[in-house]
Write a protein that holds these residues in place. Sequence first.
Motif, short mmCIF file in Angstrom:
data_model
loop_
_atom_site.label_atom_id
_atom_site.label_comp_id
_atom_site.label_asym_id
_atom_site.label_seq_id
_atom_site.Cartn_x
_atom_site.Cartn_y
_atom_site.Cartn_z
N LYS A 181 0.83 -1.21 0.00
CA LYS A 181 0.00 0.00 0.00
C LYS A 181 0.86 1.25 0.00
N ARG A 182 1.94 1.22 0.81
CA ARG A 182 2.83 2.38 0.89
C ARG A 182 3.58 2.56 -0.42
N ARG A 183 3.93 1.49 -1.10
CA ARG A 183 4.61 1.60 -2.39
C ARG A 183 3.73 2.32 -3.41
N GLU A 184 2.45 2.01 -3.39
CA GLU A 184 1.51 2.68 -4.30
C GLU A 184 1.39 4.16 -3.96
N GLU A 185 1.32 4.47 -2.67
CA GLU A 185 1.20 5.86 -2.24
C GLU A 185 2.43 6.68 -2.64
N LEU A 186 3.61 6.06 -2.57
CA LEU A 186 4.85 6.78 -2.90
C LEU A 186 4.89 7.20 -4.36
N VAL A 187 4.32 6.39 -5.24
CA VAL A 187 4.29 6.77 -6.66
C VAL A 187 3.58 8.11 -6.82
N ALA A 188 2.44 8.26 -6.16
CA ALA A 188 1.68 9.51 -6.26
C ALA A 188 2.42 10.65 -5.56
N GLU A 189 3.03 10.39 -4.41
CA GLU A 189 3.73 11.44 -3.66
C GLU A 189 4.92 11.98 -4.43
N LEU A 190 5.59 11.12 -5.17
CA LEU A 190 6.81 11.53 -5.87
C LEU A 190 6.56 12.02 -7.29
N GLU A 191 5.37 11.86 -7.78
CA GLU A 191 5.05 12.24 -9.15
C GLU A 191 5.43 13.69 -9.47
#
Length: 352
Positions: free
Chosen positions: A239-249
């Motif tokens: 779940k955190r891996r998915e969130e990081l994609v959006a945070e770092l975009e």
Amino acid sequence: MPPVKPMLAKSVGRIPPGMQYEAKWDGFRAVVFRDGPEIEIGSRGTKSLTRYFPELVEALRERLPERCVVDGEIVIARDGRLDFDALTERIHPAESRVRTLAERTPASFVAFDLLALFDEALLDVPLGDRRRLLARALDGVTAPVHLAPATLDRDVAERWFSEYEGAGLDGVIAKPVDLPYRQNERLMFKIKHERTADCVVAGFRFHKSGPVVGSLLLGLYDDGGTLQHVGVCAAFSMKRREELVAELEPLRMESAAGHPWAAWTEESAHEGARLPGAVSRWTGKKDLTWVALRPERVCEVAYDHMENGARFRHTAQFRTWRPDRTPESCTYAQLEEPAGYDLTAVLGSPPA
């Protein structure tokens, strides 16, 4: 007979009471088999290390009992402390290079367990008895073979934990004295040093399972103002891996052009700087591509120690984002260096 998978340890936060304590060596775990003139050195993953350490083969043949199986660690020392980088250089396909390095950076073997002696298998024998047999078998042994120091005194182990790091050791291993030897099981305990550092997040790699973050690429600025790649942090939940994609975009760059590590694909560039994607004998055909991020965000990570003061020895652990820190403030100067400690004080005699 080989192969034997070494017994392993699980991490704990404090040194537990009532056990046998040893230093945690930062080298290659190795199970050595001797049967008369024959010597075989097996790695943690049971692959043969014998051809990479010809100088140890001769030393082990001279110093071990005629028939035995010994568990230990292969290490290389430079200037009174362990040097893991020099050890990794020894895994080379060219025999001529192996022979040259054997002379230039000879290795040592630190023995800490005895699995068989002459015709007797010792796997079911309690650790305390195995240790006594090992100490007797290696009584008076000389470098480059060493008997690992061990103690039953927790206060001594606490002192080792603080002092031995200066010699490049990893921490302390605690072993129940009645423990039989169980291959590939985590029945011992390891206590390692942990520190924190604020690092620049300058890129990431995708996870092998799909388009989510696998690891964050970390950087620190050196004295000349160059951003050096110092390692990665990983171990996120899916779940955190998915969130990081959006945070770092918002920080993603269309290409690495203009990035401090833009030259990472050029082999020559790795000679003068620490860049991600360096091909080595360990990475093999592994996909080393990464996504460039503008180096504007800072995170705090936990790490155990630095290798030669240049990079994290193991994967760092993400702790939190640090919006209060500027990337330029993330320098090597923040890193704590352990007080120096001569390795000869640990082993009692000079390593090879």
